[in-house]
Design a protein around this motif. Structure first.
Motif, PDB file in Angstrom:
ATOM      1  N   ASN A  67       0.955  -1.351   0.106  1.00 48.38           N
ATOM      2  CA  ASN A  67      -0.106   0.120   0.132  1.00 48.38           C
ATOM      3  C   ASN A  67       0.981   1.333   0.233  1.00 48.38           C
ATOM      4  OD1 ASN A  67      -2.607  -1.218   0.171  1.00 48.38           O
ATOM      5  ND2 ASN A  67      -2.116  -1.787   2.384  1.00 48.38           N
ATOM      6  N   GLU A  68       1.029   1.766  -1.306  1.00 53.25           N
ATOM      7  CA  GLU A  68       2.105   2.923  -1.248  1.00 53.25           C
ATOM      8  C   GLU A  68       1.715   4.076  -2.018  1.00 53.25           C
ATOM      9  OE1 GLU A  68       4.761   0.599  -3.187  1.00 53.25           O
ATOM     10  OE2 GLU A  68       4.464   1.319  -5.379  1.00 53.25           O
ATOM     11  N   SER A  69       2.125   5.305  -1.330  1.00 51.46           N
ATOM     12  CA  SER A  69       1.880   6.705  -2.039  1.00 51.46           C
ATOM     13  C   SER A  69       3.090   7.224  -2.419  1.00 51.46           C
ATOM     14  CB  SER A  69       0.640   7.537  -1.441  1.00 51.46           C
ATOM     15  OG  SER A  69       1.672   7.635   0.076  1.00 51.46           O
ATOM     16  N   TYR A  70       3.054   8.065  -3.416  1.00 49.05           N
ATOM     17  CA  TYR A  70       4.183   8.901  -3.905  1.00 49.05           C
ATOM     18  C   TYR A  70       4.356  10.356  -3.178  1.00 49.05           C
ATOM     19  CZ  TYR A  70       3.417   4.766  -6.812  1.00 49.05           C
ATOM     20  OH  TYR A  70       3.109   3.298  -6.964  1.00 49.05           O
ATOM     21  N   VAL A  71       5.693  10.499  -3.075  1.00 51.21           N
ATOM     22  CA  VAL A  71       5.885  11.958  -2.478  1.00 51.21           C
ATOM     23  C   VAL A  71       6.651  12.545  -3.901  1.00 51.21           C
ATOM     24  CG1 VAL A  71       7.252  12.873  -0.952  1.00 51.21           C
ATOM     25  CG2 VAL A  71       6.694  10.751  -0.486  1.00 51.21           C
ATOM     26  N   ALA A  72       5.708  13.424  -4.006  1.00 54.50           N
ATOM     27  CA  ALA A  72       6.203  14.576  -5.064  1.00 54.50           C
ATOM     28  C   ALA A  72       7.448  15.406  -4.773  1.00 54.50           C
ATOM     29  CB  ALA A  72       5.191  15.521  -5.460  1.00 54.50           C
ATOM     30  N   GLY A  73       8.359  15.704  -5.832  1.00 55.33           N
ATOM     31  CA  GLY A  73       9.544  16.239  -5.619  1.00 55.33           C
ATOM     32  C   GLY A  73      10.639  16.041  -6.718  1.00 55.33           C
ATOM     33  N   ASP A  74      11.229  17.238  -7.232  1.00 55.19           N
ATOM     34  CA  ASP A  74      12.061  16.989  -8.220  1.00 55.19           C
ATOM     35  C   ASP A  74      13.124  17.889  -8.166  1.00 55.19           C
ATOM     36  OD1 ASP A  74      13.311  15.939 -10.392  1.00 55.19           O
ATOM     37  OD2 ASP A  74      11.655  16.613 -11.687  1.00 55.19           O
ATOM     38  N   GLY A  75      14.606  17.838  -8.889  1.00 56.43           N
ATOM     39  CA  GLY A  75      15.560  18.769  -8.786  1.00 56.43           C
ATOM     40  C   GLY A  75      16.485  18.155  -8.018  1.00 56.43           C
ATOM     41  N   THR A  76      17.517  18.848  -7.436  1.00 51.76           N
ATOM     42  CA  THR A  76      18.679  18.446  -6.609  1.00 51.76           C
ATOM     43  C   THR A  76      18.032  18.148  -5.329  1.00 51.76           C
ATOM     44  OG1 THR A  76      20.232  19.797  -8.292  1.00 51.76           O
ATOM     45  CG2 THR A  76      21.220  18.887  -5.939  1.00 51.76           C
ATOM     46  N   LEU A  77      18.106  16.842  -5.009  1.00 53.71           N
ATOM     47  CA  LEU A  77      17.558  16.677  -3.512  1.00 53.71           C
ATOM     48  C   LEU A  77      18.518  15.989  -2.587  1.00 53.71           C
ATOM     49  CD1 LEU A  77      14.490  14.482  -4.781  1.00 53.71           C
ATOM     50  CD2 LEU A  77      14.373  17.096  -4.261  1.00 53.71           C
ATOM     51  N   GLY A  78      18.312  16.319  -1.264  1.00 55.12           N
ATOM     52  CA  GLY A  78      19.067  15.758  -0.435  1.00 55.12           C
ATOM     53  C   GLY A  78      18.055  15.190   0.738  1.00 55.12           C
ATOM     54  N   TYR A  79      18.243  14.055   1.243  1.00 57.17           N
ATOM     55  CA  TYR A  79      17.424  13.123   1.877  1.00 57.17           C
ATOM     56  C   TYR A  79      17.844  13.490   3.506  1.00 57.17           C
ATOM     57  CZ  TYR A  79      15.825  11.438  -2.296  1.00 57.17           C
ATOM     58  OH  TYR A  79      15.109  11.005  -3.654  1.00 57.17           O
ATOM     59  N   LEU A  80      16.795  13.418   4.180  1.00 58.65           N
ATOM     60  CA  LEU A  80      16.808  13.610   5.784  1.00 58.65           C
ATOM     61  C   LEU A  80      16.542  12.537   6.514  1.00 58.65           C
ATOM     62  CD1 LEU A  80      15.131  17.291   5.947  1.00 58.65           C
ATOM     63  CD2 LEU A  80      17.631  16.577   5.614  1.00 58.65           C
ATOM     64  N   VAL A  81      15.990  11.393   5.780  1.00 60.89           N
ATOM     65  CA  VAL A  81      15.758  10.045   6.577  1.00 60.89           C
ATOM     66  C   VAL A  81      16.307   9.145   5.767  1.00 60.89           C
ATOM     67  CG1 VAL A  81      13.623  11.000   7.646  1.00 60.89           C
ATOM     68  CG2 VAL A  81      13.328   9.940   5.393  1.00 60.89           C
ATOM     69  N   ALA A  82      16.362   7.960   6.265  1.00 59.10           N
ATOM     70  CA  ALA A  82      17.101   6.739   5.548  1.00 59.10           C
ATOM     71  C   ALA A  82      16.003   5.933   4.996  1.00 59.10           C
ATOM     72  CB  ALA A  82      17.966   5.881   6.753  1.00 59.10           C
ATOM     73  N   ASP A  83      16.205   5.058   4.099  1.00 64.68           N
ATOM     74  CA  ASP A  83      15.244   4.040   3.394  1.00 64.68           C
ATOM     75  C   ASP A  83      14.816   3.368   4.482  1.00 64.68           C
ATOM     76  OD1 ASP A  83      15.632   5.028   0.902  1.00 64.68           O
ATOM     77  OD2 ASP A  83      17.113   3.532   0.340  1.00 64.68           O
ATOM     78  N   GLY A  84      13.570   2.949   4.665  1.00 63.62           N
ATOM     79  CA  GLY A  84      12.821   2.054   5.534  1.00 63.62           C
ATOM     80  C   GLY A  84      12.546   2.702   6.806  1.00 63.62           C
ATOM     81  N   GLU A  85      12.947   3.796   6.951  1.00 64.82           N
ATOM     82  CA  GLU A  85      12.666   4.717   8.266  1.00 64.82           C
ATOM     83  C   GLU A  85      11.144   5.071   8.285  1.00 64.82           C
ATOM     84  OE1 GLU A  85      13.996   8.616  10.608  1.00 64.82           O
ATOM     85  OE2 GLU A  85      15.439   7.675   9.338  1.00 64.82           O
ATOM     86  N   ARG A  86      10.361   4.816   9.496  1.00 66.50           N
ATOM     87  CA  ARG A  86       9.087   4.895   9.633  1.00 66.50           C
ATOM     88  C   ARG A  86       8.920   6.566   9.995  1.00 66.50           C
ATOM     89  NH1 ARG A  86       4.273   2.466   9.635  1.00 66.50           N
ATOM     90  NH2 ARG A  86       2.761   3.459  11.117  1.00 66.50           N
ATOM     91  N   VAL A  87       8.040   7.192   9.193  1.00 69.93           N
ATOM     92  CA  VAL A  87       7.985   8.744   9.321  1.00 69.93           C
ATOM     93  C   VAL A  87       6.409   8.910   9.485  1.00 69.93           C
ATOM     94  CG1 VAL A  87       9.846   9.315   8.001  1.00 69.93           C
ATOM     95  CG2 VAL A  87       7.706   9.185   6.888  1.00 69.93           C
ATOM     96  N   SER A  88       6.115  10.208  10.303  1.00 74.72           N
ATOM     97  CA  SER A  88       5.075  10.739  10.543  1.00 74.72           C
ATOM     98  C   SER A  88       4.440  11.571   9.432  1.00 74.72           C
ATOM     99  CB  SER A  88       4.748  11.277  11.720  1.00 74.72           C
ATOM    100  OG  SER A  88       4.826  10.309  12.998  1.00 74.72           O
ATOM    101  N   ALA A  89       3.186  11.792   9.074  1.00 80.89           N
ATOM    102  CA  ALA A  89       2.640  12.785   8.090  1.00 80.89           C
ATOM    103  C   ALA A  89       2.950  14.068   8.627  1.00 80.89           C
ATOM    104  CB  ALA A  89       1.072  12.845   7.987  1.00 80.89           C
ATOM    105  N   GLY A  90       3.683  14.651   7.425  1.00 76.58           N
ATOM    106  CA  GLY A  90       4.207  16.030   7.669  1.00 76.58           C
ATOM    107  C   GLY A  90       5.623  15.906   8.147  1.00 76.58           C
ATOM    108  N   THR A  91       6.346  15.003   8.296  1.00 83.84           N
ATOM    109  CA  THR A  91       7.753  14.998   8.575  1.00 83.84           C
ATOM    110  C   THR A  91       8.516  15.240   7.395  1.00 83.84           C
ATOM    111  OG1 THR A  91       7.509  13.311  10.288  1.00 83.84           O
ATOM    112  CG2 THR A  91       9.555  13.503   9.389  1.00 83.84           C
TER     113      THR A  91
END
Length: 436
Positions: A67-91
């Motif tokens: 059950n997946e949804s997609y996070v819109a975003g493009d350009g030169t990106l930097g990530y603040l969380v790791a793959d597989g990390e559980r996050v809350s809405a708005g994080t």
């Protein structure tokens, strides 16, 4: 005189040559005799009975459904969380940089903040922890060395931090360092300077609660979960083989919500019989699944449905799983092994098995009432040791050219073979009590 001397030497030379020829012929005869004896009376060969665990698996190809949804975003990106990390809405999960230099500044700021956090934790210690900290330091060092030796570089950061934390606390306890306040203050000032250069990049937030996966780490399937689960065996196989994965273009990543995901797979009709019983219901509802080369750790799963298509020699099945980690979340289409059972016993060569008739004579092949067993070396005697006949209670378990045999003393078994027994794999005219 010279002629007489040569006449005397000639017979001596002939005698020497004759002696060499006789020795050579004797050696050749002995070699031929030895080889003949090896053929006519080959020596016994032995193999030690050792414990082994064999998995009963189903090899399949299929797709993972989340059950997946997609996070819109493009350009030169930097990530603040790791793959597989559980996050809350708005994080905030990522941020958009105006140029590449900002990415370097963010990485520098993250490293400084990690150092500050480590030093602050290091000051929270008491003298009563000294022995425990020494053990923690040693354990962290060994874990770090093991990770480096195995080229598992993803875990080295955490293990390095564990080692430094234990070492810093020991310095505080022993008085080698009274406080890290000065270092922390200097790092806080450095972090402030880097933050000023970084500015405030536009942040991308999670649209809902779930597990975050970066766009560079995974893709998505070109059909929805419901549509895929509605496919029959032939259509599902065709879909799996159609290269259904596509990139997450125009996305910063995806969010997988919930804890349950599905694996829709295809295997052969024969292997499908390991999943489906004769009553049309799954043989076992609880199995394990792993993805060789991609996610090796077996995960507990539940068999939801199994359909065997004998005509087309294929089986369609669906598993559900409630265990999630970063390795699995990166997968879309993947080959899998479904572990339907495990058997632990003694590894015995199939070539060593003999079948005795009721009168004790040996049969040339397996028969319904014949007693299976192996000959074992007891001192200088050969003893016949029974093994369990193949039946519903004792199904045949193979490991290459070996049988997995229950050891002596196992409940419900008549097996007489023990761990470390010297099994006679081949021998001439074997019988119970034969002198070896």
């Amino acid at each position: 005189m010279q002629e007489e001397k040569e006449k005397r030497e000639l017979p001596g030379a002939l005698k020497t040559l004759a002696g060499v020829a006789i020795v050579f012929l004797l050696l050749a005869a002995m070699y031929v005799f030895y080889q003949a004896m090896q053929v006519l009376f080959p020596p016994n060969t032995y193999e030690t009975a050792l414990l082994a665990t064999v998995e009963d698996t189903v090899d399949a190809e299929g797709v993972l459904l989340f059950n997946e949804s997609y996070v819109a975003g493009d350009g030169t990106l930097g990530y603040l969380v790791a793959d597989g990390e559980r996050v809350s809405a708005g994080t905030a999960v990522a941020e958009v940089y105006s140029d590449a230099s900002q990415a370097g500044l963010r990485q520098q700021l993250t490293q400084i903040n990690d150092q500050i956090d480590l030093l602050q934790k290091s000051q929270n210690t008491t003298s009563a922890q000294m022995e425990s900290l020494r053990k923690d330091r040693s354990a962290a060092l060994y874990d770090l060395m093991d990770a480096l030796d195995a080229s598992d570089y993803e875990d080295t950061d955490a293990q390095t931090e564990d080692y430094l934390l234990a070492q810093n606390k020991l310095w505080i306890i022993t008085g080698e360092v009274s406080t890290f306040s000065d270092q922390i203050a200097a790092l806080v000032q450095q972090a402030s300077n880097v933050q000023a250069q970084l500015g405030s990049p536009t942040q991308i937030t999670a649209p809902q609660t779930g597990y975050f996966i970066r766009s560079a780490s995974s893709g998505r399937l070109n059909a929805g979960m419901e549509d895929i689960l509605a496919l029959g065996a032939a259509d599902l196989k065709a879909y799996i083989e159609s290269s259904p994965e596509i990139k997450l273009d125009g996305c910063a990543g995806k969010i997988v919500s919930g804890f349950t995901w599905y694996y829709a797979g295809i295997c052969s009709a024969k292997q499908g019989e390991k999943l489906l019983g004769s009553d049309g219901k799954p043989r076992k509802t609880s199995v394990e699944i792993r993805f060789p080369g991609q996610a090796e750790t077996p995960l507990k799963a539940t068999v939801q449905e199994v359909n065997i298509d004998t005509e087309n020699d294929m089986t369609r099945f669906v598993l559900s799983c409630e265990v999630i980690n970063g390795d699995v979340l990166r997968l879309n289409r993947a080959n899998a092994q479904v572990i339907v059972g495990q058997s632990t016993g003694l590894r015995v060569p199939q070539a060593a098995v003999h079948y005795l008739k009721e009168d004790g004579s040996e049969a040339e092949s397996q028969g319904e009432n014949y007693i299976p067993g192996v000959y074992v070396k007891y001192g200088n005697l050969a003893r016949f040791c029974k093994i369990d006949p193949v039946d519903d209670q004792h199904p045949q378990v193979l490991d290459g050219d070996y049988l997995i045999v229950l050891p002596s003393g196992t409940a419900g078994s008549i097996s007489q073979v023990r761990l470390y027994d010297e099994i006679i794999v081949s021998g001439q005219n074997l019988y119970d009590g034969k002198l070896l």
